[in-house]
Design an enzyme around this catalytic site. Structure first.
Site, mmCIF file in Angstrom:
data_model
loop_
_atom_site.group_PDB
_atom_site.id
_atom_site.type_symbol
_atom_site.label_atom_id
_atom_site.label_comp_id
_atom_site.label_asym_id
_atom_site.label_seq_id
_atom_site.Cartn_x
_atom_site.Cartn_y
_atom_site.Cartn_z
ATOM 1 N N HIS A 54 8.145 19.437 -36.511
ATOM 2 C CA HIS A 54 7.709 18.380 -35.595
ATOM 3 C C HIS A 54 6.209 18.516 -35.395
ATOM 4 O O HIS A 54 5.651 19.622 -35.482
ATOM 5 C CB HIS A 54 8.419 18.508 -34.253
ATOM 6 C CG HIS A 54 9.879 18.199 -34.309
ATOM 7 N ND1 HIS A 54 10.626 17.969 -33.173
ATOM 8 C CD2 HIS A 54 10.741 18.077 -35.351
ATOM 9 C CE1 HIS A 54 11.874 17.722 -33.513
ATOM 10 N NE2 HIS A 54 11.972 17.788 -34.833
ATOM 11 N N GLU A 56 4.365 18.579 -32.801
ATOM 12 C CA GLU A 56 3.967 19.530 -31.761
ATOM 13 C C GLU A 56 3.992 20.965 -32.279
ATOM 14 O O GLU A 56 3.073 21.750 -32.044
ATOM 15 C CB GLU A 56 4.904 19.448 -30.550
ATOM 16 C CG GLU A 56 4.988 18.091 -29.908
ATOM 17 C CD GLU A 56 6.164 17.255 -30.415
ATOM 18 O OE1 GLU A 56 6.295 17.071 -31.652
ATOM 19 O OE2 GLU A 56 6.944 16.779 -29.592
ATOM 20 N N CYS A 84 10.965 16.939 -27.638
ATOM 21 C CA CYS A 84 12.361 17.352 -27.581
ATOM 22 C C CYS A 84 12.437 18.739 -26.934
ATOM 23 O O CYS A 84 11.413 19.369 -26.652
ATOM 24 C CB CYS A 84 12.951 17.382 -28.993
ATOM 25 S SG CYS A 84 12.277 18.693 -30.045
ATOM 26 N N CYS A 87 10.573 21.496 -28.934
ATOM 27 C CA CYS A 87 9.124 21.431 -28.782
ATOM 28 C C CYS A 87 8.701 21.807 -27.369
ATOM 29 O O CYS A 87 7.674 22.462 -27.178
ATOM 30 C CB CYS A 87 8.619 20.046 -29.168
ATOM 31 S SG CYS A 87 8.793 19.733 -30.949
#
Length: 150
Positions: A54, A56, A84, A87
């Site tokens: 992801h 992040e 999420c 993260c």
């Protein structure tokens, strides 16, 4: 640079991710003292066959490697979608100072929705959170991406 320009950079990363066939999420990690961009990335889960890639996570990894430290307490994170739970945990473990995000994610978010990671008693560090930054544009990127996929 201003927070607005940092979010614009995150949105550009999200657009680049969409062009690669990734879910359009972008992130920029900034040194809150100097304003310098420490790292920027868009999602790369499909490209790398990596469910943890992801945006992040990618910027936290890059900035931590650059700093030679696992914690980034002077860093501010700008991301186009509510993080999420995975993260959010990484943001907490990295001791990110402040989180700015664009679109809210009622289905998969872990900050204002779902598990609300930072509000749990087991959370060791909760950043200051500012949601809804450039929300309309961030949400439109996601909506357009998924509309084209259907």
């Amino acid at each position: 640079m201003t927070g607005e320009s940092h979010m614009a950079q995150a949105l550009a990363e999200a657009e680049a991710a969409a062009a690669r066939g990734e879910v359009p999420v972008g992130a920029v990690l900034v040194d809150s003292v100097t304003g310098a961009v420490l790292a920027r990335a868009g999602n790369r889960t499909e490209e790398g066959h990596d469910p943890t890639a992801h945006a992040e996570i990618l910027v936290i990894r890059a900035a931590a490697a650059l700093a030679g430290a696992a914690r980034l307490p002077q860093a501010d994170l700008y991301v186009t979608l509510e993080p999420c739970a995975m993260c959010a945990a990484a943001i907490s473990f990295a001791r990110i100072r402040r989180l700015y995000f664009g679109a809210y994610d009622p289905k998969g978010g872990g900050v204002e929705h779902g598990g609300r990671f930072f509000q749990q008693d087991t959370c060791h560090h909760a950043p200051e959170v500012i949601g809804g930054v450039a929300e309309t544009r961030a949400a439109a990127l996601l909506r357009d991406f998924f509309t084209k996929r259907r």
